[in-house]
Design an enzyme around this catalytic site. Sequence first.
Site, PDB file in Angstrom:
ATOM      1  N   HIS A  67       0.832  -1.206   0.000  1.00  0.00           N
ATOM      2  CA  HIS A  67       0.000   0.000   0.000  1.00  0.00           C
ATOM      3  C   HIS A  67       0.863   1.250   0.000  1.00  0.00           C
ATOM      4  CE1 HIS A  67      -4.122  -1.544   0.566  1.00  0.00           C
ATOM      5  NE2 HIS A  67      -3.449  -2.623   0.892  1.00  0.00           N
ATOM      6  N   SER A  84      -6.350   3.634  -6.037  1.00  0.00           N
ATOM      7  CA  SER A  84      -5.833   4.440  -4.928  1.00  0.00           C
ATOM      8  C   SER A  84      -5.957   5.931  -5.210  1.00  0.00           C
ATOM      9  CB  SER A  84      -4.369   4.093  -4.639  1.00  0.00           C
ATOM     10  OG  SER A  84      -4.283   2.861  -3.980  1.00  0.00           O
ATOM     11  N   ARG A  86      -8.257   7.413  -7.044  1.00  0.00           N
ATOM     12  CA  ARG A  86      -9.668   7.772  -6.829  1.00  0.00           C
ATOM     13  C   ARG A  86      -9.999   7.852  -5.337  1.00  0.00           C
ATOM     14  NH1 ARG A  86     -10.711   4.423 -10.939  1.00  0.00           N
ATOM     15  NH2 ARG A  86     -11.175   2.672  -9.561  1.00  0.00           N
ATOM     16  N   GLU A  87      -9.535   6.874  -4.586  1.00  0.00           N
ATOM     17  CA  GLU A  87      -9.852   6.819  -3.156  1.00  0.00           C
ATOM     18  C   GLU A  87      -9.218   7.981  -2.401  1.00  0.00           C
ATOM     19  OE1 GLU A  87     -10.156   1.967  -3.458  1.00  0.00           O
ATOM     20  OE2 GLU A  87      -8.333   2.878  -2.646  1.00  0.00           O
ATOM     21  N   GLN A  88      -7.948   8.240  -2.667  1.00  0.00           N
ATOM     22  CA  GLN A  88      -7.281   9.340  -1.958  1.00  0.00           C
ATOM     23  C   GLN A  88      -7.832  10.697  -2.386  1.00  0.00           C
ATOM     24  OE1 GLN A  88      -3.113   9.322  -1.124  1.00  0.00           O
ATOM     25  NE2 GLN A  88      -2.960   7.083  -1.297  1.00  0.00           N
ATOM     26  N   PHE A 119       0.834   3.107   6.892  1.00  0.00           N
ATOM     27  CA  PHE A 119      -0.496   3.310   7.468  1.00  0.00           C
ATOM     28  C   PHE A 119      -1.536   3.028   6.393  1.00  0.00           C
ATOM     29  CE2 PHE A 119      -3.985   6.439   8.179  1.00  0.00           C
ATOM     30  CZ  PHE A 119      -4.470   5.919   9.368  1.00  0.00           C
ATOM     31  N   LEU A 121      -5.629   2.860   5.532  1.00  0.00           N
ATOM     32  CA  LEU A 121      -6.947   3.320   5.940  1.00  0.00           C
ATOM     33  C   LEU A 121      -7.842   3.318   4.713  1.00  0.00           C
ATOM     34  CD1 LEU A 121      -8.619   4.799   8.263  1.00  0.00           C
ATOM     35  CD2 LEU A 121      -7.900   6.916   7.143  1.00  0.00           C
ATOM     36  N   ALA A 122      -9.072   2.857   4.875  1.00  0.00           N
ATOM     37  CA  ALA A 122     -10.037   2.912   3.774  1.00  0.00           C
ATOM     38  C   ALA A 122     -10.399   4.383   3.565  1.00  0.00           C
ATOM     39  CB  ALA A 122     -11.263   2.064   4.080  1.00  0.00           C
ATOM     40  N   ALA A 123      -9.628   5.055   2.716  1.00  0.00           N
ATOM     41  CA  ALA A 123      -9.765   6.504   2.530  1.00  0.00           C
ATOM     42  C   ALA A 123     -11.171   6.887   2.081  1.00  0.00           C
ATOM     43  CB  ALA A 123      -8.727   7.009   1.534  1.00  0.00           C
TER      44      ALA A 123
END
Length: 173
Positions: A67, A84, A86-88, A119, A121-123
């Site tokens: 990750h 990632s 898109r999520e961030q 770290f 985390l499901a952003a």
Amino acid sequence: MDIEKVNSMDFGEFVDVFGNVIERCPLIAAAVWSQRPFSNLEDLEKHFFDFIDALPQSGREGILRCHPDLAGRELQQGTLSAESRREQSGAGLASLDADERLRLAELNAQYRARFGFPFVLAARRSHRAAVPRELARRLRCPPAQELRTALAEVKKIGHLRLADLLGTPPARL
């Protein structure tokens, strides 16, 4: 995409489509493919998560090391996976100011030094102001607890990505 389509995919197509359900771990999708047919999304998801749970601790930590740091160098350089990115971006991490980026970079470095993995985390279930607070909170956790928490976050991310791929609404986690 429906489950019949998933079950009819050949190996290469399945790995192409599902290879990043678990960030940068296409080998998991390759292993899951052999478990077809899947009865539904939950069954497919169960196979992904059972694979993770069956790994030794070093393998689970390896999954975490795949990750990227949240709001880290890869986001700044544009080298994140599409998922990632898109999520961030959706969590507002792509629009941090310089001070916010510096604070997250410092926390990310402390976290990586303490636990040996980034770290996670499901952003998509968070937002830019909550990320540094959660990172600081989890820095105080015992290592065994943090490993469990980080893997639970990997599973949340995987759940959301599978729901996206199958065009179903994700369950509340």
